[in-house]
Motif scaffolding. Structure first.
Motif, PDB file in Angstrom:
ATOM      1  N   GLY A  76       0.877  -1.340   0.076  1.00 48.81           N
ATOM      2  CA  GLY A  76      -0.023  -0.045   0.080  1.00 48.81           C
ATOM      3  C   GLY A  76       0.848   1.235  -0.075  1.00 48.81           C
ATOM      4  O   GLY A  76       0.282   2.324   0.200  1.00 48.81           O
ATOM      5  N   HIS A  88       0.248   8.796  -5.154  1.00 47.47           N
ATOM      6  CA  HIS A  88      -0.765   7.855  -4.895  1.00 47.47           C
ATOM      7  C   HIS A  88      -0.733   6.622  -5.866  1.00 47.47           C
ATOM      8  O   HIS A  88      -0.783   6.714  -6.867  1.00 47.47           O
ATOM      9  CB  HIS A  88      -2.065   8.315  -4.842  1.00 47.47           C
ATOM     10  CG  HIS A  88      -3.110   7.685  -3.905  1.00 47.47           C
ATOM     11  ND1 HIS A  88      -3.680   6.249  -4.409  1.00 47.47           N
ATOM     12  CD2 HIS A  88      -3.812   7.822  -2.627  1.00 47.47           C
ATOM     13  CE1 HIS A  88      -4.381   5.914  -3.510  1.00 47.47           C
ATOM     14  NE2 HIS A  88      -4.506   6.682  -2.534  1.00 47.47           N
ATOM     15  N   ALA A  90      -2.947   4.647  -6.808  1.00 48.68           N
ATOM     16  CA  ALA A  90      -4.176   4.613  -7.589  1.00 48.68           C
ATOM     17  C   ALA A  90      -3.591   5.349  -8.838  1.00 48.68           C
ATOM     18  O   ALA A  90      -4.519   5.112  -9.922  1.00 48.68           O
ATOM     19  CB  ALA A  90      -5.442   5.149  -6.978  1.00 48.68           C
ATOM     20  N   GLY A 277      -9.774   6.850   3.269  1.00 49.63           N
ATOM     21  CA  GLY A 277      -8.844   5.448   2.988  1.00 49.63           C
ATOM     22  C   GLY A 277      -7.461   6.036   2.780  1.00 49.63           C
ATOM     23  O   GLY A 277      -7.012   7.131   2.740  1.00 49.63           O
ATOM     24  N   ALA A 279      -4.269   3.669   0.592  1.00 50.72           N
ATOM     25  CA  ALA A 279      -4.014   3.177  -0.531  1.00 50.72           C
ATOM     26  C   ALA A 279      -5.278   2.711  -1.278  1.00 50.72           C
ATOM     27  O   ALA A 279      -5.280   2.490  -2.637  1.00 50.72           O
ATOM     28  CB  ALA A 279      -2.881   2.250  -0.530  1.00 50.72           C
ATOM     29  N   THR A 280      -6.103   2.441  -0.661  1.00 43.52           N
ATOM     30  CA  THR A 280      -7.413   1.909  -0.946  1.00 43.52           C
ATOM     31  C   THR A 280      -8.592   2.724  -0.459  1.00 43.52           C
ATOM     32  O   THR A 280      -8.091   3.493   0.777  1.00 43.52           O
ATOM     33  CB  THR A 280      -7.341   0.307  -0.651  1.00 43.52           C
ATOM     34  OG1 THR A 280      -7.594   0.270   0.697  1.00 43.52           O
ATOM     35  CG2 THR A 280      -6.546  -0.455  -1.522  1.00 43.52           C
ATOM     36  N   GLY A 281      -9.763   2.757  -0.907  1.00 45.87           N
ATOM     37  CA  GLY A 281     -10.692   2.986  -0.252  1.00 45.87           C
ATOM     38  C   GLY A 281     -11.535   4.223  -1.202  1.00 45.87           C
ATOM     39  O   GLY A 281     -11.261   4.344  -2.389  1.00 45.87           O
ATOM     40  N   ALA A 284      -9.110   6.723  -3.077  1.00 45.97           N
ATOM     41  CA  ALA A 284      -8.336   5.799  -4.063  1.00 45.97           C
ATOM     42  C   ALA A 284      -9.521   5.503  -5.326  1.00 45.97           C
ATOM     43  O   ALA A 284      -8.926   5.568  -6.563  1.00 45.97           O
ATOM     44  CB  ALA A 284      -7.917   4.542  -3.568  1.00 45.97           C
ATOM     45  N   ASN A 285     -10.557   5.288  -4.867  1.00 48.35           N
ATOM     46  CA  ASN A 285     -11.603   4.870  -5.834  1.00 48.35           C
ATOM     47  C   ASN A 285     -11.960   6.109  -6.942  1.00 48.35           C
ATOM     48  O   ASN A 285     -12.401   5.855  -8.171  1.00 48.35           O
ATOM     49  CB  ASN A 285     -12.992   4.357  -5.326  1.00 48.35           C
ATOM     50  CG  ASN A 285     -12.936   3.143  -4.472  1.00 48.35           C
ATOM     51  OD1 ASN A 285     -11.826   2.295  -4.747  1.00 48.35           O
ATOM     52  ND2 ASN A 285     -13.663   2.787  -3.550  1.00 48.35           N
ATOM     53  N   ALA A 288      -8.438   6.326  -9.300  1.00 49.39           N
ATOM     54  CA  ALA A 288      -8.100   5.481 -10.204  1.00 49.39           C
ATOM     55  C   ALA A 288      -8.873   5.923 -11.572  1.00 49.39           C
ATOM     56  O   ALA A 288      -7.813   5.856 -12.598  1.00 49.39           O
ATOM     57  CB  ALA A 288      -8.615   3.918  -9.783  1.00 49.39           C
TER      58      ALA A 288
END
Length: 410
Positions: A76, A88, A90, A277, A279-281, A284-285, A288
């Motif tokens: 992450g 980041h 993403a 979040g 690295a994800t969450g 990140a969404n 991306a």
């Protein structure tokens, strides 16, 4: 519906802003529109401290124990940029552009106005007169009016549900809705219907000009889109939804019609007060498809990318310290993104002072050490070739002191 109302609604539906009392530019051929500009506005205040994260500063993870990015190489972790800043994960599709020195960032940049209101701050970023809402036009519309060359209906465009303030003003602008519907044929593309309306309104004393320019703009867009859609059909697979789709379509339109020079698109969903979040969450969404869309735009522009600058900006940044809801609140300084063939990329620019408690604005967020207008002015001068007298009209009350860095190759 009366004929007058129908024509008025048709012109407004195309979102064509027609100048009143302005003369056309002097013709100078397609070379006048060779240098392109695309601006992407992230409405809602994206968290620049997690987009370009100062992972080399130990204060960063102290301020963000659960939403801060890990060091490069860790699970992450951020993508290493220069040993101090990390991208980041993403946004991995943009890393090749960084490595090719076609992507740069200006950190701790933004508006000098200290408003934390989304509405006010967006107005100031769009009219480029911080602290003054009464400015009647947007800086991108003023830019179109300052550019040399022949005026065409499709020289400037916006993609989105409404004409944005940044492009409002005297210069003509067209607006396309998001998605493929923006290049779909309408009822006036039927020859018989179009001929009737041409006869009715082509020479109309009041509506003739608006009708003619609206028809011309639609025709230019349809011609550019047709070849792009045909090429896409050869590949068979549909494009992804959302911004990557709009980015690919915009690239096809600009390649299909070299008269298109200036474009704007806005994306929402960046107001991450809770559950942001790392690295994800949630963040990140959002990042991306943004990263994929920008990479798609650069790739689909092809050779035209060498003559294009893409600027990504947001109304303000977010707090350096995470809040009690694992999110961030309205801040001040942020990071501007620049992509393009003439961008002196592979570097994070700006007067960076760190994220220690004594360096933060009001003890809570990044200060603005680079006025966003200084970045835009450098683009207008170095990339689009505008002289100083035009820059003064484009960005009134801009700080006299220029940044110590050069963002474009000369």
């Amino acid at each position: 519906m009366q004929r007058r109302d129908f024509l008025s609604s048709m012109a407004l539906g195309a979102s064509l802003l027609v100048p009143v009392g302005r003369s056309a530019w002097a013709a100078s051929g397609e070379s006048a529109t060779r240098q392109k500009l695309i601006v992407v506005m992230l409405r809602g205040a994206v968290d620049g401290l997690n987009v370009v994260a100062p992972v080399g500063d130990p204060n960063y993870r102290r301020l963000r124990p659960t939403i801060g990015l890990e060091l490069p190489g860790a699970e992450g972790g951020a993508l290493d940029l220069d040993g101090y800043f990390g991208l980041h994960p993403a946004l991995a599709p943009l890393l090749p552009l960084w490595q090719q020195k076609q992507l740069a960032f200006v950190h701790a940049s933004g508006s000098p106005d200290d408003s934390r209101s989304h509405f006010d701050a967006q107005i100031y970023m769009e009219n480029a007169t911080p602290g003054r809402k009464s400015t009647p036009d947007g800086w991108m519309n003023r830019l179109v009016g300052a550019l040399p060359g022949e005026s065409t209906a499709s020289r400037a465009m916006s993609i989105g549900p409404l004409m944005p303030r940044i492009l409002s003003g005297a210069a003509p602008v067209i607006n396309l809705p998001n998605g493929a519907g923006g290049t779909r044929a309408d009822v006036l593309d039927r020859p018989a219907v179009g001929a009737v309306f041409d006869q009715l309104y082509g020479g109309h004393a009041r509506f003739g000009r608006a009708y003619g320019e609206g028809r011309a703009a639609h025709k230019e867009v349809m011609q550019a889109a047709m070849s792009q859609e045909m090429q896409a059909a050869d590949n068979g697979a549909p494009l992804p939804n959302g911004f990557p789709d709009d980015a690919a379509r915009l690239a096809g339109l600009m390649r299909g019609d070299p008269r298109m020079q200036v474009a704007f698109i806005a994306l929402g969903g960046w107001d991450t007060h809770a559950n942001q979040g790392a690295a994800t969450g949630q963040l990140a969404n959002r990042l991306a498809p943004l990263g994929l869309g920008l990479a798609t735009l650069a790739q689909r522009l092809g050779p035209m990318f060498a003559h294009t600058t893409i600027i990504v900006m947001s109304e303000f940044g977010r707090t350096a310290r995470q809040n009690g809801n694992a999110g961030t609140d309205h801040g001040h300084g942020n990071a501007m993104w620049l992509l393009g063939g003439k961008v002196a990329g592979g570097k994070v620019y700006g007067d960076w002072q760190g994220v220690g408690d004594d360096a933060l604005n009001e003890g809570r967020d990044l200060p603005v050490t680079t006025d966003f207008r200084s970045v835009l002015a450098q683009m207008a001068e170095k990339h689009l070739g505008l002289p100083d007298r035009q820059l003064a009209r484009l960005f009134p009350d801009m700080p006299r002191k220029a940044p110590a860095f050069q963002l474009f190759w000369t």
